[in-house]
Design a protein around this motif. Sequence first.
Motif, PDB file in Angstrom:
ATOM      1  N   GLY A 230       9.292  17.093   0.465  1.00  0.00           N
ATOM      2  CA  GLY A 230       8.011  17.364   1.102  1.00  0.00           C
ATOM      3  C   GLY A 230       6.912  16.843   0.201  1.00  0.00           C
ATOM      4  N   LEU A 231       6.027  16.001   0.749  1.00  0.00           N
ATOM      5  CA  LEU A 231       4.973  15.363  -0.042  1.00  0.00           C
ATOM      6  C   LEU A 231       3.608  15.677   0.566  1.00  0.00           C
ATOM      7  CD1 LEU A 231       6.586  11.817  -0.483  1.00  0.00           C
ATOM      8  CD2 LEU A 231       6.854  13.809  -1.964  1.00  0.00           C
ATOM      9  N   ARG A 232       2.579  15.518  -0.235  1.00  0.00           N
ATOM     10  CA  ARG A 232       1.214  15.755   0.250  1.00  0.00           C
ATOM     11  C   ARG A 232       0.336  14.560  -0.090  1.00  0.00           C
ATOM     12  NH1 ARG A 232      -1.814  20.900  -2.010  1.00  0.00           N
ATOM     13  NH2 ARG A 232      -0.619  21.932  -0.345  1.00  0.00           N
ATOM     14  N   ALA A 233      -0.410  14.078   0.895  1.00  0.00           N
ATOM     15  CA  ALA A 233      -1.488  13.124   0.664  1.00  0.00           C
ATOM     16  C   ALA A 233      -2.777  13.927   0.711  1.00  0.00           C
ATOM     17  CB  ALA A 233      -1.477  12.027   1.717  1.00  0.00           C
ATOM     18  N   ALA A 234      -3.278  14.320  -0.449  1.00  0.00           N
ATOM     19  CA  ALA A 234      -4.414  15.240  -0.507  1.00  0.00           C
ATOM     20  C   ALA A 234      -5.732  14.575  -0.147  1.00  0.00           C
ATOM     21  CB  ALA A 234      -4.511  15.857  -1.906  1.00  0.00           C
ATOM     22  N   SER A 235      -5.783  13.255  -0.199  1.00  0.00           N
ATOM     23  CA  SER A 235      -7.012  12.534   0.148  1.00  0.00           C
ATOM     24  C   SER A 235      -6.650  11.318   0.981  1.00  0.00           C
ATOM     25  CB  SER A 235      -7.755  12.091  -1.117  1.00  0.00           C
ATOM     26  OG  SER A 235      -7.005  11.110  -1.812  1.00  0.00           O
ATOM     27  N   THR A 236      -7.639  10.774   1.652  1.00  0.00           N
ATOM     28  CA  THR A 236      -7.414   9.580   2.471  1.00  0.00           C
ATOM     29  C   THR A 236      -6.902   8.433   1.616  1.00  0.00           C
ATOM     30  OG1 THR A 236      -9.263  10.318   3.839  1.00  0.00           O
ATOM     31  CG2 THR A 236      -8.463   8.100   4.223  1.00  0.00           C
ATOM     32  N   GLU A 237      -7.426   8.321   0.409  1.00  0.00           N
ATOM     33  CA  GLU A 237      -7.001   7.245  -0.486  1.00  0.00           C
ATOM     34  C   GLU A 237      -5.516   7.308  -0.805  1.00  0.00           C
ATOM     35  OE1 GLU A 237     -11.389   7.708  -1.052  1.00  0.00           O
ATOM     36  OE2 GLU A 237      -9.677   9.063  -0.889  1.00  0.00           O
ATOM     37  N   GLU A 238      -4.952   8.501  -0.804  1.00  0.00           N
ATOM     38  CA  GLU A 238      -3.542   8.655  -1.176  1.00  0.00           C
ATOM     39  C   GLU A 238      -2.572   8.367  -0.035  1.00  0.00           C
ATOM     40  OE1 GLU A 238      -2.836  12.492  -2.808  1.00  0.00           O
ATOM     41  OE2 GLU A 238      -4.381  12.338  -4.333  1.00  0.00           O
ATOM     42  N   ILE A 239      -3.075   8.307   1.192  1.00  0.00           N
ATOM     43  CA  ILE A 239      -2.168   8.206   2.347  1.00  0.00           C
ATOM     44  C   ILE A 239      -1.249   6.985   2.266  1.00  0.00           C
ATOM     45  CG2 ILE A 239      -2.066   7.844   4.856  1.00  0.00           C
ATOM     46  CD1 ILE A 239      -4.482   9.725   5.087  1.00  0.00           C
ATOM     47  N   PRO A 240      -1.751   5.769   1.991  1.00  0.00           N
ATOM     48  CA  PRO A 240      -0.825   4.622   1.969  1.00  0.00           C
ATOM     49  C   PRO A 240       0.296   4.764   0.940  1.00  0.00           C
ATOM     50  CG  PRO A 240      -3.087   3.864   2.121  1.00  0.00           C
ATOM     51  CD  PRO A 240      -3.153   5.334   1.839  1.00  0.00           C
ATOM     52  N   SER A 241      -0.035   5.198  -0.270  1.00  0.00           N
ATOM     53  CA  SER A 241       0.993   5.286  -1.313  1.00  0.00           C
ATOM     54  C   SER A 241       1.972   6.420  -1.045  1.00  0.00           C
ATOM     55  CB  SER A 241       0.342   5.462  -2.686  1.00  0.00           C
ATOM     56  OG  SER A 241      -0.409   6.671  -2.745  1.00  0.00           O
ATOM     57  N   VAL A 242       1.472   7.558  -0.560  1.00  0.00           N
ATOM     58  CA  VAL A 242       2.370   8.682  -0.277  1.00  0.00           C
ATOM     59  C   VAL A 242       3.280   8.349   0.902  1.00  0.00           C
ATOM     60  CG1 VAL A 242       2.488  11.099   0.458  1.00  0.00           C
ATOM     61  CG2 VAL A 242       0.837  10.403  -1.284  1.00  0.00           C
ATOM     62  N   MET A 243       2.742   7.719   1.928  1.00  0.00           N
ATOM     63  CA  MET A 243       3.574   7.330   3.070  1.00  0.00           C
ATOM     64  C   MET A 243       4.635   6.314   2.640  1.00  0.00           C
ATOM     65  SD  MET A 243       2.904   8.912   5.952  1.00  0.00           S
ATOM     66  CE  MET A 243       3.584   7.795   7.180  1.00  0.00           C
ATOM     67  N   ARG A 244       4.257   5.376   1.802  1.00  0.00           N
ATOM     68  CA  ARG A 244       5.227   4.384   1.319  1.00  0.00           C
ATOM     69  C   ARG A 244       6.350   5.067   0.525  1.00  0.00           C
ATOM     70  NH1 ARG A 244       5.144  -1.228   0.586  1.00  0.00           N
ATOM     71  NH2 ARG A 244       3.101  -1.198   1.607  1.00  0.00           N
ATOM     72  N   ARG A 245       5.964   5.996  -0.341  1.00  0.00           N
ATOM     73  CA  ARG A 245       6.973   6.717  -1.120  1.00  0.00           C
ATOM     74  C   ARG A 245       7.884   7.524  -0.206  1.00  0.00           C
ATOM     75  NH1 ARG A 245       5.994  11.997  -4.867  1.00  0.00           N
ATOM     76  NH2 ARG A 245       8.149  12.234  -5.584  1.00  0.00           N
ATOM     77  N   ALA A 246       7.291   8.197   0.793  1.00  0.00           N
ATOM     78  CA  ALA A 246       8.083   9.010   1.712  1.00  0.00           C
ATOM     79  C   ALA A 246       9.080   8.161   2.487  1.00  0.00           C
ATOM     80  CB  ALA A 246       7.161   9.749   2.675  1.00  0.00           C
ATOM     81  N   ILE A 247       8.649   7.001   2.939  1.00  0.00           N
ATOM     82  CA  ILE A 247       9.530   6.127   3.719  1.00  0.00           C
ATOM     83  C   ILE A 247      10.668   5.610   2.849  1.00  0.00           C
ATOM     84  CG2 ILE A 247       9.599   3.874   4.859  1.00  0.00           C
ATOM     85  CD1 ILE A 247       6.710   4.614   5.913  1.00  0.00           C
TER      86      ILE A 247
END
Length: 549
Positions: free
Chosen positions: A131-148
């Motif tokens: 389970g991961l969290r993208a706490a800010s809009t800036e983090e969404i691309p990197s967190v989504m990439r890591r999750a995938i």
Amino acid sequence: MQRTGGELVLDSLKAAGVDTAFGIISVHNIPIFDAMAREAGVRLVPARTEHGAAAMADGFARATGRLAAVITSTGVGAANAAGPLLEAFSASSPLIHVTGQVDAAYLDEDRAFLHGAKDQLAMLDRVGKAGLRAASTEEIPSVMRRAIHLAWSGRPGPVSVEIPIDQQYRAIDAPAMEPIRRLEPVTPAARDVEHAAALIRQAKRPLIWAGGGTIAAGASDAIRKLAERIGAGVLTTASGRGSLPEDHPQCVGFFVVDAAAIELYQQSDLLLAVGTRFRGNETRNWQLPLPSPRIQVDVDLSLLGRNYPIDIGIGADARLTLLALLESVSDSPDPTWLTRVAEAGRAARARARATLGPYERVLDDLRTTLAREAIVVRDVTIPATTWGGRLLETYQPRTALYSATYAIGMGVGLAIGAAIGQPDRDVVLLAGDGGFVTALGELGTAAQERARLRVILFNDGGYGILRNLQDTHFDGRRFGVDLTTPDFLRLADSFGVWSGQIRSAVETAPVLKEALQQEGPALVEVDMQAVGPMAIPFTGSARLVPGRS
């Protein structure tokens, strides 16, 4: 380029090749849905429950081998998906679950924000791979990439990402999204391959135990070639069905605890286990006398030797390992051993058939009516568990789906997802009335999406397996097993779904043929009281009721 958080989620899914997402719209995910509505590239399948949406994504992943996506609300919405996420984890399905969160300023403060939940991230982490969290809009691309990458890598599984709602609305300057590609599969060490090949070359009576990892790695053709080259009998787990066509003379199939299989174990001089965990229910809680020496191949290093001692463990991709072994062994089949293997398969099937009574005709007519590439999904019900999971032959990978947690009600969503992922194939769901009712709202999803789903609903007015257990082990006291059920034919009609009924086994073929001709979903009710009982009531394993005999 300005992109909102919701658009960045969409960009990430598209970068990973996701073209279908399942979910339910909410005030805590609406920016993601809005992005999908405005921009082409990802089809949205709106389910009726988060439970159903997550199960559909799981079924889509299993039937296609591709990454699937599910989008839910936060709090209770995310919790509703927890059961199917655990199911997807058990089945090793690559799945991305995106859910909302409260505004970033209120994260982790438990201040009764709308749809807030106590430690949602920990809950999601426990029921999936991470389970991961993208706490800010800036983090969404990197967190989504890591999750995938996490969902794809090693032993695949579901990964959840939570994103605060205000960060989904917020827009930032963001570069174009780079493609998110699967990591290269793990190559086996040459030393491990040679050690394993040396044991295989010495064996005269080898067996192969093929699990779901065989199919996940696309190793079915390699396992067939290796089995034929070394003269191995092939047993499969429930998840491994389709690794080898079940009409192949060397395929014993999913009869791993049958007496005929146990005789093979006692005679065999080598076991090659590929992509399997040796689950408790498939090994009599690890009491089966499996042959030795044992070679175990699994991409997850932590599983090597966990449930059975092994002589060689190869932590690598199953397909690459089998191809390497093929280059290291020569033709060595023993005709006498292959005859024993074929006899064991016939004996196991005959023993199972003898229990069916009138359902033997239902089984045979279903198999002859369906195409070899049809997908059969099994919920947990007596027909699906007894003959659907063993005797209804499977010929190709990803055509035998089932509830890996053995929880009722999962089959409906799995089947809808499979039908959407494989629209040119017939998808058949074997379900009981008890399990089907838990998810019957999703019949509306199947109707809305015009999914080529054929539900074969075995109606015995309750929980048949538990009823038989009570009759056998609890002096016939029945409690909590007899249920009021709706008129399923009228229910199907209310959704605009074609329906038919089977009241005698001889009616099976004509009713099924008519159901298969429908453009959209169809429901066939099997009146089990009218058809009659099985020759031997199914009560499951005695281990289900420890302390009673």
